[in-house]
Design an enzyme around this catalytic site. Structure first.
Site, short mmCIF file in Angstrom:
data_model
loop_
_atom_site.label_atom_id
_atom_site.label_comp_id
_atom_site.label_asym_id
_atom_site.label_seq_id
_atom_site.Cartn_x
_atom_site.Cartn_y
_atom_site.Cartn_z
N LYS A 1 0.85 -1.19 0.00
CA LYS A 1 0.00 0.00 0.00
C LYS A 1 0.89 1.24 0.00
O LYS A 1 1.73 1.41 0.87
CB LYS A 1 -0.91 0.00 1.22
CG LYS A 1 -1.76 1.27 1.32
CD LYS A 1 -2.81 1.17 2.40
CE LYS A 1 -3.57 2.48 2.53
NZ LYS A 1 -4.60 2.45 3.55
N LYS B 1 -2.34 -1.50 -3.68
CA LYS B 1 -3.19 -0.31 -3.58
C LYS B 1 -2.34 0.94 -3.62
O LYS B 1 -1.34 0.99 -2.90
CB LYS B 1 -3.96 -0.38 -2.27
CG LYS B 1 -4.83 0.82 -2.00
CD LYS B 1 -5.43 0.70 -0.62
CE LYS B 1 -6.27 1.93 -0.34
NZ LYS B 1 -6.79 1.92 1.00
N SER C 1 -10.54 5.63 -4.32
CA SER C 1 -11.48 6.75 -4.44
C SER C 1 -11.04 7.80 -5.46
O SER C 1 -11.85 8.27 -6.26
CB SER C 1 -11.67 7.40 -3.07
OG SER C 1 -10.44 7.85 -2.53
#
Ligand code: PBG
Length: 323
Positions: A195, A248, A274
């Site tokens: 991440k 991610k 998002s």
């Protein structure tokens, strides 16, 4: 004379269908869901057009709709009121907390739905950080203890899989041990293993009101410049007992998805986050791109890159188009 004419295999839609290498299905999708306290609330997130935060009664209706579209899993995020936030994660392990009730609500609505939960302290932290803060630092080992308790608490509430998104060191092993000790031998772990510290999380932090109060997340989330480190982080998580690993964000990290896929023998997921959603929505609203085509091309790209599963705010829309 041309011996090779690759265009032969693109001549008609029939032959294109026959030789297609990658396909999308609702089985590929994980739907992130945002929820809050209250009743009859379905509130649009300003930086995420057509995406909502629900009170638990409305969440149930949403989950039924998702199941009917053929989607089998959701990933839960609660928006905790400010007055319940502290620097210890107290509310994160409250057996009657919002997340725990959210899990129960989803299971009540659709018992077969595979429920994944976010495990990280940021929505519960008065500092908006994923861990406990001491002298301006995010302290690793005490945070990991809370994450393990939090995971057990989610499992007790009925979660099928916990998804630690915090990037603390050693948390997968600690969570795995805690789950085993408490008898939750079938509770899975989807680790956000690679991440990155990304600017594309902005709209999500609006949705959960979880923007860090000071500094940034660069001492725990990864440097976007790094590739080898992603493999190191991922292999550690596999060794520590992750069932699924995740990359991610997704869009700017397709190379990482592929390398992770080639490096592990467990399923790989990616999170179409998002900011990636917001970009497509904004350009489509301006009439600059075709939203449906852009979305499907992007999702297909993640699969081609190597993602077995995709957490995406486009899941419902995509499932409708695919059916
Ligand atoms: C926090 C968390 C974040 C996201 C999922 N879990 C944001 C962050 O790390 O600040 C981002 C998801 C998205 O942007 O869609 N633990």
């Amino acid at each position: 004379m041309l011996h090779n004419r690759p265009r032969r295999l693109r001549k008609s839609s029939a032959i294109r269908d026959l030789v297609r290498e990658t396909s999308l299905s609702p089985n590929d999708f994980i739907v992130p869901l945002f929820f809050q306290e209250g009743k009859e609330i379905k509130q649009e997130i300003p930086s995420m057009p057509d995406y909502y935060r629900f009170s638990l009664d409305q969440l149930k209706a949403e989950v039924r709709e998702i199941w009917e579209l053929g989607i089998k899993s959701v990933l839960l995020f609660g928006k905790v009121p400010d007055e319940l936030k502290d620097n210890k994660g107290t509310e994160a392990i409250n057996p009657n907390g919002l997340m725990q009730r959210g899990i129960q609500a989803v299971k009540e609505a659709v018992p077969e739905m595979y429920v994944m939960t976010d495990v990280a302290l940021d929505p519960f932290s008065s500092y908006g950080h994923d861990g406990i803060v001491k002298d301006g630092q995010i302290v690793n080992d005490v945070t990991v203890e809370v994450l393990a308790q939090m995971s057990v608490s989610h499992a007790e509430a009925g979660a099928d899989m916990v998804a630690p998104s915090d990037m603390m060191d050693g948390r997968i092993a600690a969570i795995r041990e805690a789950l085993e000790m408490e008898g939750f031998v079938n509770t899975g772990i989807m680790s956000y293993s690679a991440k990155y510290a990304s600017c594309f999380y902005g709209p999500f932090r609006d949705a959960l009101d979880s923007t860090p109060g000071f500094g940034d997340k660069k001492t725990y989330q990864m440097d976007p410049a790094n590739r080898i480190e992603a493999i190191k982080e991922t292999l550690l998580d596999v060794e520590e007992g992750a069932d699924i690993v995740m990359v991610k964000p997704a869009l700017a990290y397709m190379d990482i998805i592929r390398e992770v896929k080639d490096a592990v023998d467990i399923p790989v997921s990616c999170y179409n986050i998002s900011g990636e959603y917001a970009m497509v929505k904004a350009a489509a609203a301006k009439g600059w791109i075709n939203e449906e085509q852009a979305m499907l091309e992007m999702l297909l790209g993640f699969k081609r890159a190597g993602a077995d599963l995709i957490a995406t705010y486009f899941a419902k829309e995509a499932a409708k188009l695919l059916s």
